[in-house]
Motif scaffolding. Structure first.
Motif, PDB file in Angstrom:
ATOM      1  N   HIS A   1       1.072  -0.872   0.222  1.00 36.21           N
ATOM      2  CA  HIS A   1       0.188   0.165   0.163  1.00 36.21           C
ATOM      3  C   HIS A   1       0.850   1.502  -0.374  1.00 36.21           C
ATOM      4  N   PHE A   2       1.966   1.162   0.544  1.00 38.34           N
ATOM      5  CA  PHE A   2       2.807   2.101   0.402  1.00 38.34           C
ATOM      6  C   PHE A   2       3.490   2.753  -1.144  1.00 38.34           C
ATOM      7  N   THR A   3       2.881   1.900  -2.324  1.00 36.01           N
ATOM      8  CA  THR A   3       3.550   2.027  -3.542  1.00 36.01           C
ATOM      9  C   THR A   3       2.907   3.035  -3.450  1.00 36.01           C
TER      10      THR A   3
ATOM     11  N   ALA B   1       4.588   2.839 -13.528  1.00 37.36           N
ATOM     12  CA  ALA B   1       4.897   4.168 -13.179  1.00 37.36           C
ATOM     13  C   ALA B   1       6.306   4.487 -12.919  1.00 37.36           C
ATOM     14  N   SER B   2       7.408   3.459 -12.840  1.00 38.34           N
ATOM     15  CA  SER B   2       8.538   3.112 -12.441  1.00 38.34           C
ATOM     16  C   SER B   2       9.037   4.110 -13.881  1.00 38.34           C
TER      17      SER B   2
ATOM     18  N   VAL C   1      12.390  -0.795  -8.017  1.00 36.81           N
ATOM     19  CA  VAL C   1      12.531  -0.738  -5.988  1.00 36.81           C
ATOM     20  C   VAL C   1      12.660   0.154  -5.431  1.00 36.81           C
ATOM     21  N   THR C   2      12.184   1.808  -5.563  1.00 39.92           N
ATOM     22  CA  THR C   2      11.893   2.572  -5.142  1.00 39.92           C
ATOM     23  C   THR C   2      10.666   2.446  -4.723  1.00 39.92           C
ATOM     24  N   LEU C   3       9.834   1.995  -5.500  1.00 39.82           N
ATOM     25  CA  LEU C   3       8.410   2.319  -4.812  1.00 39.82           C
ATOM     26  C   LEU C   3       7.851   0.620  -4.128  1.00 39.82           C
ATOM     27  N   ILE C   4       9.446   0.336  -4.316  1.00 38.13           N
ATOM     28  CA  ILE C   4       8.525  -1.138  -2.939  1.00 38.13           C
ATOM     29  C   ILE C   4       8.540  -1.132  -1.917  1.00 38.13           C
ATOM     30  N   GLU C   5       8.117  -1.098  -0.795  1.00 42.78           N
ATOM     31  CA  GLU C   5       8.862  -1.389   0.736  1.00 42.78           C
ATOM     32  C   GLU C   5       8.602  -2.691   0.961  1.00 42.78           C
ATOM     33  N   ARG C   6      10.705  -3.128   1.496  1.00 41.09           N
ATOM     34  CA  ARG C   6      10.890  -5.014   2.174  1.00 41.09           C
ATOM     35  C   ARG C   6      10.115  -4.410   3.350  1.00 41.09           C
TER      36      ARG C   6
END
Length: 98
Positions: free
Chosen positions: A5-7, A54-55, A63-68
Protein backbone atom coordinates in the motif's frame (compact mmCIF):
# COMPACT_ATOMS: atom_id res chain seq x y z
CA UNK A 1 9.13 -8.59 -4.52
CA UNK A 2 5.51 -7.40 -4.41
CA UNK A 3 3.97 -3.97 -4.15
CA UNK A 4 2.48 -2.68 -0.93
CA UNK A 5 0.00 0.00 0.00
CA UNK A 6 3.02 2.29 0.42
CA UNK A 7 3.62 1.92 -3.32
CA UNK A 8 0.48 3.97 -3.94
CA UNK A 9 1.64 6.66 -1.54
CA UNK A 10 4.97 6.82 -3.32
CA UNK A 11 3.23 7.15 -6.69
CA UNK A 12 1.12 9.96 -5.25
CA UNK A 13 4.20 11.67 -3.83
CA UNK A 14 5.93 11.45 -7.22
CA UNK A 15 2.84 12.80 -8.93
CA UNK A 16 2.70 15.79 -6.58
CA UNK A 17 6.44 16.37 -6.74
CA UNK A 18 6.31 16.43 -10.53
CA UNK A 19 3.20 18.66 -10.58
CA UNK A 20 1.20 16.07 -12.51
CA UNK A 21 -2.57 15.72 -12.39
CA UNK A 22 -4.42 12.48 -11.73
CA UNK A 23 -5.47 12.59 -15.37
CA UNK A 24 -1.91 12.96 -16.70
CA UNK A 25 -0.57 10.10 -14.60
CA UNK A 26 -3.54 7.80 -15.19
CA UNK A 27 -3.17 8.29 -18.94
CA UNK A 28 0.57 7.65 -18.69
CA UNK A 29 -0.08 4.42 -16.79
CA UNK A 30 -2.99 3.34 -18.98
CA UNK A 31 -5.50 3.22 -16.12
CA UNK A 32 -8.53 5.25 -15.06
CA UNK A 33 -8.31 8.23 -12.71
CA UNK A 34 -10.56 6.36 -10.29
CA UNK A 35 -8.24 3.35 -10.19
CA UNK A 36 -5.19 5.58 -9.74
CA UNK A 37 -6.92 7.38 -6.88
CA UNK A 38 -7.65 4.03 -5.19
CA UNK A 39 -3.99 3.04 -5.59
CA UNK A 40 -2.73 6.37 -4.24
CA UNK A 41 -4.99 6.11 -1.21
CA UNK A 42 -3.90 2.55 -0.39
CA UNK A 43 -7.26 0.99 -1.20
CA UNK A 44 -5.90 -1.05 -4.11
CA UNK A 45 -2.48 -2.53 -4.69
CA UNK A 46 -0.99 -1.85 -8.10
CA UNK A 47 -0.01 -4.79 -10.26
CA UNK A 48 3.60 -5.39 -11.22
CA UNK A 49 2.73 -4.00 -14.65
CA UNK A 50 1.45 -0.72 -13.14
CA UNK A 51 4.53 -0.45 -10.90
CA UNK A 52 6.73 -0.95 -13.96
CA UNK A 53 4.82 1.69 -15.92
CA UNK A 54 5.03 4.13 -12.97
CA UNK A 55 8.76 3.51 -12.74
CA UNK A 56 9.13 4.42 -16.42
CA UNK A 57 6.70 7.34 -16.25
CA UNK A 58 8.52 8.99 -13.34
CA UNK A 59 12.01 7.81 -14.41
CA UNK A 60 12.76 6.11 -11.08
CA UNK A 61 14.02 2.60 -10.38
CA UNK A 62 11.17 0.16 -9.80
CA UNK A 63 12.65 -0.87 -6.46
CA UNK A 64 12.10 2.66 -5.09
CA UNK A 65 8.33 2.13 -5.38
CA UNK A 66 8.34 -1.06 -3.32
CA UNK A 67 9.06 -1.47 0.38
CA UNK A 68 10.78 -4.46 1.88
CA UNK A 69 8.84 -6.38 4.54
CA UNK A 70 11.43 -5.55 7.26
CA UNK A 71 10.85 -1.84 6.68
CA UNK A 72 7.10 -2.36 6.94
CA UNK A 73 7.49 -4.31 10.21
CA UNK A 74 9.71 -1.55 11.63
CA UNK A 75 7.19 1.11 10.67
CA UNK A 76 4.34 -0.88 12.17
CA UNK A 77 6.19 -1.19 15.48
CA UNK A 78 7.12 2.49 15.59
CA UNK A 79 3.83 4.03 14.55
CA UNK A 80 1.30 1.83 16.25
CA UNK A 81 -0.03 4.84 18.18
CA UNK A 82 -0.12 7.23 15.20
CA UNK A 83 -3.25 7.70 13.12
CA UNK A 84 -2.74 6.73 9.46
CA UNK A 85 -4.28 10.00 8.30
CA UNK A 86 -1.49 11.87 10.12
CA UNK A 87 1.08 9.81 8.21
CA UNK A 88 -0.59 10.51 4.88
CA UNK A 89 -0.61 14.24 5.59
CA UNK A 90 3.06 14.07 6.59
CA UNK A 91 3.97 12.23 3.36
CA UNK A 92 2.03 14.75 1.29
CA UNK A 93 3.75 17.68 3.03
CA UNK A 94 7.17 16.13 2.46
CA UNK A 95 6.39 15.53 -1.20
CA UNK A 96 5.39 19.17 -1.69
CA UNK A 97 8.61 20.40 -0.01
CA UNK A 98 10.82 18.62 -2.56
Amino acid sequence: MTSTHFTGLKIKALRLKNNKTLNEVSEGLGITKTYLSLIENGKKQPSKKIVSKASNFFSVPEVTLIERSKFLRDITENVSNIDISDLIVAFEMLAKED
